[in-house]
Design a protein around this motif. Structure first.
Motif, PDB file in Angstrom:
ATOM      1  N   LEU A  83       0.816  -1.211   0.000  1.00  0.00           N
ATOM      2  CA  LEU A  83       0.000   0.000   0.000  1.00  0.00           C
ATOM      3  C   LEU A  83       0.850   1.261   0.000  1.00  0.00           C
ATOM      4  CD1 LEU A  83      -2.928   1.120   0.207  1.00  0.00           C
ATOM      5  CD2 LEU A  83      -2.674   1.019   2.701  1.00  0.00           C
ATOM      6  N   THR A  84       1.959   1.248   0.736  1.00  0.00           N
ATOM      7  CA  THR A  84       2.730   2.474   0.953  1.00  0.00           C
ATOM      8  C   THR A  84       4.053   2.535   0.211  1.00  0.00           C
ATOM      9  OG1 THR A  84       3.941   1.587   2.866  1.00  0.00           O
ATOM     10  CG2 THR A  84       1.765   2.580   3.290  1.00  0.00           C
ATOM     11  N   GLY A  85       4.635   1.372  -0.098  1.00  0.00           N
ATOM     12  CA  GLY A  85       5.976   1.340  -0.670  1.00  0.00           C
ATOM     13  C   GLY A  85       7.065   1.495   0.367  1.00  0.00           C
ATOM     14  N   ARG A  86       6.686   1.726   1.630  1.00  0.00           N
ATOM     15  CA  ARG A  86       7.668   1.846   2.699  1.00  0.00           C
ATOM     16  C   ARG A  86       8.036   0.471   3.246  1.00  0.00           C
ATOM     17  NH1 ARG A  86       3.834   5.138   5.329  1.00  0.00           N
ATOM     18  NH2 ARG A  86       3.914   3.564   6.962  1.00  0.00           N
ATOM     19  N   LEU A  87       9.110   0.453   4.034  1.00  0.00           N
ATOM     20  CA  LEU A  87       9.492  -0.767   4.729  1.00  0.00           C
ATOM     21  C   LEU A  87       8.454  -1.076   5.797  1.00  0.00           C
ATOM     22  CD1 LEU A  87      11.823  -2.897   5.118  1.00  0.00           C
ATOM     23  CD2 LEU A  87      12.640  -1.410   6.965  1.00  0.00           C
ATOM     24  N   ALA A  88       7.962  -2.309   5.804  1.00  0.00           N
ATOM     25  CA  ALA A  88       7.022  -2.772   6.829  1.00  0.00           C
ATOM     26  C   ALA A  88       7.676  -3.917   7.597  1.00  0.00           C
ATOM     27  CB  ALA A  88       5.713  -3.227   6.205  1.00  0.00           C
ATOM     28  N   PRO A 131       8.530  -4.542   0.168  1.00  0.00           N
ATOM     29  CA  PRO A 131       9.673  -4.406   1.079  1.00  0.00           C
ATOM     30  C   PRO A 131       9.290  -4.689   2.533  1.00  0.00           C
ATOM     31  CG  PRO A 131       8.861  -2.236   0.458  1.00  0.00           C
ATOM     32  CD  PRO A 131       8.071  -3.230  -0.346  1.00  0.00           C
ATOM     33  N   VAL A 132       9.622  -5.860   3.007  1.00  0.00           N
ATOM     34  CA  VAL A 132       9.257  -6.298   4.358  1.00  0.00           C
ATOM     35  C   VAL A 132      10.500  -6.801   5.089  1.00  0.00           C
ATOM     36  CG1 VAL A 132       7.998  -8.052   5.688  1.00  0.00           C
ATOM     37  CG2 VAL A 132       6.866  -6.859   3.801  1.00  0.00           C
ATOM     38  N   LEU A 133      10.607  -6.431   6.347  1.00  0.00           N
ATOM     39  CA  LEU A 133      11.658  -6.930   7.226  1.00  0.00           C
ATOM     40  C   LEU A 133      11.022  -7.802   8.297  1.00  0.00           C
ATOM     41  CD1 LEU A 133      14.509  -7.012   8.537  1.00  0.00           C
ATOM     42  CD2 LEU A 133      13.889  -4.878   9.716  1.00  0.00           C
ATOM     43  N   GLU A 187      18.211  -1.445   3.250  1.00  0.00           N
ATOM     44  CA  GLU A 187      18.635  -1.055   1.904  1.00  0.00           C
ATOM     45  C   GLU A 187      18.258  -2.113   0.882  1.00  0.00           C
ATOM     46  OE1 GLU A 187      22.801  -0.343   2.638  1.00  0.00           O
ATOM     47  OE2 GLU A 187      22.518   1.824   2.522  1.00  0.00           O
ATOM     48  N   ILE A 188      18.477  -3.370   1.222  1.00  0.00           N
ATOM     49  CA  ILE A 188      18.135  -4.450   0.293  1.00  0.00           C
ATOM     50  C   ILE A 188      16.628  -4.507   0.076  1.00  0.00           C
ATOM     51  CG2 ILE A 188      18.108  -6.964  -0.004  1.00  0.00           C
ATOM     52  CD1 ILE A 188      20.865  -6.991   1.391  1.00  0.00           C
ATOM     53  N   SER A 189      15.861  -4.437   1.162  1.00  0.00           N
ATOM     54  CA  SER A 189      14.404  -4.507   1.036  1.00  0.00           C
ATOM     55  C   SER A 189      13.864  -3.377   0.176  1.00  0.00           C
ATOM     56  CB  SER A 189      13.738  -4.463   2.416  1.00  0.00           C
ATOM     57  OG  SER A 189      13.735  -5.720   3.036  1.00  0.00           O
ATOM     58  N   LEU A 190      14.334  -2.163   0.417  1.00  0.00           N
ATOM     59  CA  LEU A 190      13.794  -1.007  -0.289  1.00  0.00           C
ATOM     60  C   LEU A 190      14.294  -0.894  -1.719  1.00  0.00           C
ATOM     61  CD1 LEU A 190      14.023   1.535   2.660  1.00  0.00           C
ATOM     62  CD2 LEU A 190      11.925   0.643   1.632  1.00  0.00           C
ATOM     63  N   GLN A 191      15.562  -1.205  -1.940  1.00  0.00           N
ATOM     64  CA  GLN A 191      16.107  -1.075  -3.293  1.00  0.00           C
ATOM     65  C   GLN A 191      15.667  -2.209  -4.205  1.00  0.00           C
ATOM     66  OE1 GLN A 191      20.370  -0.585  -2.949  1.00  0.00           O
ATOM     67  NE2 GLN A 191      20.177   1.225  -1.653  1.00  0.00           N
ATOM     68  N   GLN A 192      15.554  -3.419  -3.638  1.00  0.00           N
ATOM     69  CA  GLN A 192      15.178  -4.571  -4.454  1.00  0.00           C
ATOM     70  C   GLN A 192      13.696  -4.916  -4.339  1.00  0.00           C
ATOM     71  OE1 GLN A 192      17.783  -7.969  -3.862  1.00  0.00           O
ATOM     72  NE2 GLN A 192      19.588  -6.659  -3.593  1.00  0.00           N
ATOM     73  N   ARG A 193      12.969  -4.194  -3.490  1.00  0.00           N
ATOM     74  CA  ARG A 193      11.540  -4.488  -3.243  1.00  0.00           C
ATOM     75  C   ARG A 193      11.403  -5.961  -2.869  1.00  0.00           C
ATOM     76  NH1 ARG A 193      10.239   0.343  -2.457  1.00  0.00           N
ATOM     77  NH2 ARG A 193       8.039  -0.211  -2.583  1.00  0.00           N
ATOM     78  N   THR A 194      11.940  -6.311  -1.708  1.00  0.00           N
ATOM     79  CA  THR A 194      11.986  -7.710  -1.342  1.00  0.00           C
ATOM     80  C   THR A 194      11.915  -7.881   0.173  1.00  0.00           C
ATOM     81  OG1 THR A 194      13.174  -9.783  -1.777  1.00  0.00           O
ATOM     82  CG2 THR A 194      14.512  -7.863  -1.187  1.00  0.00           C
ATOM     83  N   VAL A 195      11.985  -9.124   0.610  1.00  0.00           N
ATOM     84  CA  VAL A 195      11.938  -9.484   2.027  1.00  0.00           C
ATOM     85  C   VAL A 195      13.355  -9.669   2.546  1.00  0.00           C
ATOM     86  CG1 VAL A 195      11.214 -11.263   3.685  1.00  0.00           C
ATOM     87  CG2 VAL A 195       9.676 -10.583   1.819  1.00  0.00           C
ATOM     88  N   THR A 196      13.599  -9.166   3.745  1.00  0.00           N
ATOM     89  CA  THR A 196      14.847  -9.446   4.451  1.00  0.00           C
ATOM     90  C   THR A 196      14.513  -9.925   5.855  1.00  0.00           C
ATOM     91  OG1 THR A 196      15.043  -7.112   5.075  1.00  0.00           O
ATOM     92  CG2 THR A 196      16.278  -7.845   3.141  1.00  0.00           C
TER      93      THR A 196
END
Length: 535
Positions: A63-68, A94-96, A146-155
């Motif tokens: 929904l936001t594009g932010r890290l969740a 992007p999820v941690l 950085e990985i989550s936000l730049q790659q749009r992925t889970v860390t």
């Protein structure tokens, strides 16, 4: 004075814009929860199951594009996160995930609940690390973010229980500013692609959620180039229904007549979509794919040309290149005939009368009552294809489980959406099978006083699976559900409940539910209708 690891984690996440952490209380994260209880920058959202926490984080990130962020204890708690993380990983959210771990002295032993979490999370996280030193916490969090936000992925980061309350010299700090190129293109950069497009006699555009910022230019390109526009589920609502040559969705639940023209396309431009609907696509077309994250997109679409950049930067240049191109009027006539045929059929399907209520009629009832800017949290199952087929989306934002396609997504997504955007009308549209996977979290909405509406397609079956079994000529087993009285369950959880048994009062009850403050459930007695395109 130095802070402990848990306090620094919260400081760092706050700097990253994190507002809440979803999770279930557990032994190995007590230190983190203690720190959360003593501050007010980040809220802990306590849910009933860890998979729900991960779904909520995924939905918030979409929904936001932010890290969740979601959290859990070690062992079974960590394992329970995986389904929701699979959704985030598959849909590039992007999820941690922050998990507790056994104390350092117990790691690698036969200690109860211990598992190597880095191996456990490997299929679902682009990066997974275990904190081994209290002073490394900020470095790990920064790398994960950085990985989550730049790659749009889970860390994922696991923290041994004994480290949460240990003092650290590490201090929270902002992520470094990364100065990237703007991805600016010039006309001559796209000369070869434009040449291919100019030669097209039967062009099509497939647009997805990433095309939202270029909707007007794409519509103009379709007119100038002489192309039809098809949409992925994520692209619905981007264009006005009256947009020339727009023939709506493709794939299961889309315009059933669209494949008749799409399969004859000779050039396809994919804009802002990473989905290629197998079985509905042309066999010999030249594929041109625009995507900012082309390295991920190309894994799903075998394109002949890839353009790495933002759709809103590339489409205007292609539009400029197509000016003066002679259009194939015969092709456009075919496209417009399909558009008109489906518009008429869709209108008729939405007027089906009866009791139980036909799924097409429920989709139309929702279309007639939900706010134009509502957030719709759509679960996976038969409800997905009927909504895709018959709900004529305008400006609503739809959250759904795209590639992972997990049942149980709808309610958690609605809760997360309402927490993030309390001013918006939020509606979860779910099947009875999907809501039964997350019924306990009706109490989460009650706990936080959330004004959401859940609409259940209650047909007493896992209908999509039933359809497929029937189509294959196999014997059914386990498809028929034993359902509770959903209204009574809702009321027991502090919700207001309504039941719809006939289409005659569908809009009236839906409108009443949507206007009622607090959490509301609408149980719609739904026909076990065979989806027409089931193979």
């Amino acid at each position: 004075m130095n802070k402990n690891v848990a306090e620094v984690i919260l400081d760092q996440l706050s700097l990253l814009g994190v507002k809440r952490i979803y999770g279930v209380t557990g032994d190995t994260i007590i230190g983190l929860l203690d720190a959360m209880a003593k501050q007010d920058k980040i809220e802990f959202i306590a849910v009933k199951h860890e998979s729900v926490a991960a779904f909520m984080a995924s939905a918030e990130a979409k929904l936001t594009g932010r890290l969740a962020v979601c959290t859990s204890t070690m062992g079974p708690g960590a394992a329970n996160l995986l389904n929701g993380l699979g959704d985030a990983y598959s849909d590039k959210a992007p999820v941690l995930a922050l998990t507790g771990q056994a104390e350092q002295k117990e790691m690698g032993t036969d200690f109860q609940q211990y598992v190597d979490q880095q191996e456990l999370f490997k299929p679902f996280a682009a990066y997974s690390a275990n904190l081994n030193s209290e002073n490394a916490i900020v470095d790990l969090l920064q790398k994960a973010a950085e990985i989550s936000l730049q790659q749009r992925t889970v860390t994922h980061i696991s923290v041994p229980k004994n480290l949460f309350e240990k003092e650290t010299t590490a201090k929270a700090r902002q992520l470094p500013k990364v100065l990237e190129g703007t991805g600016t293109f010039e006309l001559n950069d796209l000369e070869e692609v434009a040449g291919v497009m100019k030669q097209a006699r039967q062009p099509m555009i497939l647009a997805g959620a990433g095309a939202r910022g270029a909707a007007g230019d794409i519509a103009e390109l379709a007119t100038t180039w002489g192309a039809g526009i098809l949409l992925s589920l994520g692209g619905k609502g981007i264009f006005e229904d009256a947009t020339p040559h727009l023939i709506q969705g493709i794939g299961e639940g889309g315009n059933p007549h669209a494949p008749n023209v799409f399969k004859d396309a000779d050039v396809v431009l994919i804009a802002g979509a990473t989905w290629w609907p197998e079985g509905y696509v042309p066999e010999d077309a030249t594929i041109i794919h625009i995507d900012l994250h082309l390295e991920h997109a190309k894994k799903r679409v075998a394109a002949d040309y890839g353009i790495k950049g933002k759709t809103e930067q590339v489409i205007p240049l292609l539009l400029e290149s197509m000016k003066g191109k002679q259009k194939n009027e015969e092709w456009l006539n075919r496209i417009d005939a399909v558009k008109e045929k489906w518009a008429y059929q869709n209108e008729q399907e939405g007027q089906i009368q009866g009791s139980p209520v036909h799924p097409s009629r429920i989709a139309r009832g929702l279309e007639n009552t939900v706010a134009d800017d509502a957030i719709i949290a759509l679960d996976t199952g038969d409800v997905t294809v009927w909504m895709n087929r018959n709900f004529r989306q305008t400006n609503q934002k739809v959250l759904f489980s795209g590639y992972w396609r997990s049942m149980g997504f709808g309610l958690p997504a609605a809760i997360a959406a309402k927490l993030e955007q309390p001013e918006k009308q939020v509606v979860a549209v779910v099947g009875d099978g999907g809501i039964e996977m997350t019924l306990a979290d009706l109490l989460t909405a009650t706990r936080y006083g959330l004004d959401i509406t859940v609409v259940i397609f209650n047909n007493g079956a896992l209908q999509m699976e039933s359809d497929k079994i029937q189509a294959a000529g196999n014997e059914e087993l386990g498809t028929q559900l034993t359902n509770p009285n959903f209204v009574q369950v809702a009321e027991a959880c502090g919700w207001k409940g309504f039941r719809v048994e006939t289409d005659g009062n569908l809009e009236e009850i839906l409108s009443k539910a949507l206007q009622t403050k607090g959490p509301v459930l609408v149980d719609v007695w739904t026909e076990q209708a065979f989806f027409p395109e089931t193979e």
